[in-house]
Design a protein around this motif. Structure first.
Motif, PDB file in Angstrom:
ATOM      1  N   ALA A  30      79.132  64.092  86.090  1.00 36.06           N
ATOM      2  CA  ALA A  30      79.719  63.268  84.978  1.00 36.06           C
ATOM      3  C   ALA A  30      79.578  63.960  83.806  1.00 36.06           C
ATOM      4  N   VAL A  31      80.762  63.783  83.008  1.00 33.05           N
ATOM      5  CA  VAL A  31      80.760  64.256  81.550  1.00 33.05           C
ATOM      6  C   VAL A  31      79.614  63.880  80.713  1.00 33.05           C
ATOM      7  N   THR A  32      79.055  62.502  81.220  1.00 30.38           N
ATOM      8  CA  THR A  32      77.959  62.200  80.343  1.00 30.38           C
ATOM      9  C   THR A  32      76.490  63.040  80.429  1.00 30.38           C
TER      10      THR A  32
ATOM     11  N   SER B 193      81.823  67.489  69.997  1.00 28.73           N
ATOM     12  CA  SER B 193      80.512  66.673  70.475  1.00 28.73           C
ATOM     13  C   SER B 193      79.384  66.903  69.546  1.00 28.73           C
ATOM     14  N   LEU B 194      78.538  66.128  69.909  1.00 28.47           N
ATOM     15  CA  LEU B 194      77.043  66.168  69.288  1.00 28.47           C
ATOM     16  C   LEU B 194      76.418  67.265  69.680  1.00 28.47           C
TER      17      LEU B 194
ATOM     18  N   ARG C 155      73.622  54.024  78.650  1.00 23.68           N
ATOM     19  CA  ARG C 155      72.858  53.911  77.644  1.00 23.68           C
ATOM     20  C   ARG C 155      72.911  55.263  77.018  1.00 23.68           C
ATOM     21  N   PRO C 156      72.653  55.257  75.556  1.00 29.67           N
ATOM     22  CA  PRO C 156      72.569  56.567  75.004  1.00 29.67           C
ATOM     23  C   PRO C 156      71.262  57.085  75.125  1.00 29.67           C
ATOM     24  N   SER C 157      71.104  58.378  75.420  1.00 39.19           N
ATOM     25  CA  SER C 157      69.708  58.922  75.633  1.00 39.19           C
ATOM     26  C   SER C 157      69.790  60.557  75.387  1.00 39.19           C
ATOM     27  N   PRO C 158      68.754  61.111  75.174  1.00 42.42           N
ATOM     28  CA  PRO C 158      68.864  62.631  75.239  1.00 42.42           C
ATOM     29  C   PRO C 158      69.363  63.318  76.049  1.00 42.42           C
ATOM     30  N   ALA C 159      69.446  62.557  77.327  1.00 44.71           N
ATOM     31  CA  ALA C 159      70.103  63.290  78.542  1.00 44.71           C
ATOM     32  C   ALA C 159      71.543  63.039  78.595  1.00 44.71           C
TER      33      ALA C 159
ATOM     34  N   PHE D  81      79.116  63.772  73.962  1.00 44.89           N
ATOM     35  CA  PHE D  81      79.715  62.592  73.471  1.00 44.89           C
ATOM     36  C   PHE D  81      80.300  63.055  72.009  1.00 44.89           C
ATOM     37  N   SER D  82      81.296  62.271  71.448  1.00 40.69           N
ATOM     38  CA  SER D  82      82.077  62.460  70.386  1.00 40.69           C
ATOM     39  C   SER D  82      80.986  62.382  69.240  1.00 40.69           C
ATOM     40  N   ALA D  83      81.062  63.240  68.169  1.00 39.17           N
ATOM     41  CA  ALA D  83      80.423  62.963  67.210  1.00 39.17           C
ATOM     42  C   ALA D  83      80.687  62.115  66.276  1.00 39.17           C
TER      43      ALA D  83
END
Length: 694
Positions: A66-68, A223-224, A285-289, A294-296
């Motif tokens: 997945a792109v995430t 991205s970030l 959920r946002p996480s370092p992994a 993701f879009s900055a």
């Protein structure tokens, strides 16, 4: 238009075609069900075994997980009749015989219905007064019962009053339901939907809050993972603002925002009509992994907004680099701005249509079905593939994702119509920049109005309408030669900036100007400035003022009119604010980098020509026929809500002449406003404008 820029993706049909009765009689089909394998048992039907594998092989989200970056395959199982079920291979991790879907005399192995791919565990649904919509597909006649329960360590699951619902899959294979308005809180909810016969789908970790779309082209997509890096991808970035977010730090700290949830829509371009299916691995959920891709801009906007509101925030990233507004517009919106046949625009449209037909013919010759491939150059293609799945009102007239607003960063690909008609210098489709800007000034507002209608369904009976916030393009250096049109200086970029502002005539539509945000050595040149911190902050301020009614200053002073004192030779520009700040020196001043290379380390990179720089004062006066004269920067002075400037004695101030501010690719802003929410070096600039001498 080059064929090499096209993307091939598979179209997923809207509903199940098989019929499954309660006595477990069913009709087998030679097509696959593809299972995303993320939190639930949702299925997608509508492709051959070969196409199912090709989808995964051709799509980066499936090919490399997945792109995430959740380490969950985007396509986990392929189901098919026994005779068509191949051995697992490539990136499709398994194949299951269709006969095993249902056990004779028992309950279904999987439910006979599914939910929209936009509805998954970990999602944020728009809070009251919106009524969150639920929808999906299934076998006609299947009856559904749903309930929403809140959960906490102290109480466990507690049913939400009024949140129970029933639905029946209609003859077209669709079902939908609405939840009651639910206020935002940190409470987590569980959604359980049960079919008659026992199949169950359960979504967990759901929250209610504020939901925003993050849309546009590549500057929204930066991205970030590359935020804060220089042109070679590894140098530290020096920011004139003195306040730049490090992508590495943002990623490392992502888990500190448990009330934010995000989702990414994969790039899907469909030329032949809208799909109801979203290509996404689901909310997370946002996480370092999970946050490197993701879009900055979306994240920097969303995390600041969440901190200000103290409520859950859902962020939906929908962007594709190098795309014009026409790609994101529905046929209905495009119809608002039709050009007469026989014009240069109509000619170029016909030329593009011919390119599309030739390309589709090549795809058919290669064995692809015409309705299963996409031509990214087709108008409405990204609306069809990426917007329509979140607002199926486009296809069935009943439901849409409830969103509070949208942020939009786009326009670069409409400069010189470069992505609209396959523009190349010297081609038959080369158009005067005024034609491109005039068309954009119609098409952009038409797209906004259409999106607002699409996302209106969940707000029925409520006065709240979608707030649309867009980024006014920053300073950057074009890759095109500076003189294109009959020897005239190319003014396509400043014209597009002015055309963008025409959209503010739409209700609840506001500009966030980045005209002072040029950075020569960005990613792939100056068109991608890597300092996204001011972008996120300014969009957040605009949301606070215009979506939530906060008493903040979110834009620079806006010009109203110009008056003339002919005796003194003075022009006075009236603004809507008396808090004018004149900046002709210091850290906020943006100098045009004349003669510098656009890309560090690239010996073939062009240098910045003087023709793309503006006047030191930001102001010039004149006409297209006679040319323009820069006004002296040292003559600028503030007088309350007025900015006064002297006109050289050799220049006449006659009616009909034009006073232009920041009318250049890389102008020098001089007029600002202060805001208490930003630091001392981040004052808000006045956007470019043009006024006619009375």
């Amino acid at each position: 238009m080059s064929v090499t820029s096209m993307v091939v993706l598979v179209v997923l049909p809207a509903a199940f075609l098989a019929t499954v009765a309660d006595n477990v009689e069913y009709t087998r089909t030679p097509e696959f069900f593809c299972h995303p394998g993320v939190d639930d048992s949702r299925l997608h039907k509508g492709m051959s075994p070969t196409a199912c594998q090709a989808l995964c092989d051709a799509d980066a989200a499936c090919r490399s997980y997945a792109v995430t970056n959740q380490n969950v395959p985007a396509l986990q199982w392929c189901f098919a009749p026994e005779e068509d079920c191949p051995n697992p291979s490539g990136h499709c991790s398994g194949c299951q015989n269709w006969d095993s879907f249902f056990k004779p005399g028992g309950k279904p192995v999987v439910p006979r219905f599914n939910l929209s791919e936009t509805l998954t565990s970990h999602m944020v649904l728009q809070q009251a007064p919106a009524r969150a919509s639920l929808w999906g597909w299934g076998l006609p006649g299947v009856a559904l019962q749903g309930k929403l329960t809140s959960t906490s360590p102290a109480t466990g699951p507690v049913s939400v009053d009024g949140a129970a619902f029933t639905a029946t899959v209609d003859a077209a294979g669709r079902w939908s339901a609405s939840l009651p308005p639910i206020s935002a809180s940190s409470t987590q909810f569980i959604l359980t939907i049960t079919e008659t016969g026992g199949g169950v789908v359960t979504l967990t970790d759901i929250m209610f809050g504020e939901v925003w779309l993050c849309t546009g082209q590549s500057n929204m997509g930066v991205s970030l993972g590359i935020l804060g890096k220089g042109p070679q991808g590894n140098e530290p970035l020096v920011s004139w603002s003195g306040d730049i977010s490090s992508g590495a730090e943002e990623i490392a700290n992502a888990s500190a925002y448990p009330l934010i949830r995000v989702v990414q829509q994969s790039s899907v371009s469909l030329p032949l009509g809208p799909t109801e299916h979203a290509s996404t691995p689901g909310w997370f959920r946002p996480s370092p992994a999970t946050m490197a891709g993701f879009s900055a801009v979306c994240w920097l906007f969303g995390r600041r907004l969440q901190s200000e509101l103290g409520l859950p925030v859902g962020l939906i990233e929908i962007q594709v680099g190098g795309t014009a507004v026409e790609r994101w517009s529905s046929p209905k919106a495009l119809g608002q701005c039709n050009q007469e046949r026989g014009s240069r625009m109509a000619y170029c449209r016909e030329a593009e249509a011919g390119d599309e037909e030739a390309w589709l013919g090549q795809m058919e010759a290669a064995g692809f079905s015409r309705d299963k491939v996409s031509y990214t150059g087709v108008n409405s293609s990204l609306f069809n593939g990426m917007i329509a799945p979140w607002a199926p009102t486009a296809t069935n007239g009943t439901v849409a994702t409830a969103v509070r607003g949208a942020i939009w960063y786009q326009g670069e690909s409409n400069v010189a119509c470069s992505d609209v008609w396959g523009y190349t210098q010297g081609s038959n489709c080369a158009m005067h920049p005024e034609d491109c800007a005039e068309y954009y000034s119609c098409q952009f507002p038409a797209m906004i109005a259409d999106w607002r209608d699409l996302f209106a369904a969940p707000w029925a009976g409520s006065p709240v309408e979608l707030t649309f916030l867009f980024v006014g393009l920053p300073a950057y250096v074009q890759d095109l030669p500076s003189t294109l049109y009959d020897g005239k200086v190319d003014t396509s970029l400043p014209l597009i900036r002015l055309a963008q502002q025409n959209a503010t005539q739409q209700p609840h539509t506001h500009q966030t100007s980045l005209i002072d945000h040029g950075y020569l050595f960005g990613h792939i040149g100056s068109i991608h400035p890597m300092d996204k911190t001011p972008v996120g902050k300014r969009l957040m301020l605009s949301a606070l003022e215009h979506a939530y009614g906060k008493d903040v200053v979110s834009t620079g002073p806006e010009s109203i009119e110009v008056t003339v004192d002919a005796t003194r030779g003075v022009l006075s520009v009236k603004f809507n604010s008396s808090g004018l700040l004149l900046r002709t020196e210091g850290p906020v001043r943006q100098q045009c980098p004349v003669g510098e290379k656009q890309i560090v380390g690239n010996p073939t990179s062009a240098t910045v020509p003087a023709s793309q720089c503006g006047c030191p004062s930001g102001f010039d006066l004149g006409t297209e026929r006679d040319g323009y004269v820069c006004l002296d920067v040292h003559s600028l002075r503030v007088n309350g809500a007025y900015l006064e400037m002297d006109v050289p004695k050799t220049v006449s101030i006659t009616s009909g002449k034009t006073l232009r501010y920041l009318f250049a690719d890389w102008p020098t802003p001089t007029v600002y406003a202060a805001t208490s929410y930003l630091g001392p070096n981040e004052e808000l600039p006045t956007a470019p404008f043009v006024l006619t001498i009375p």
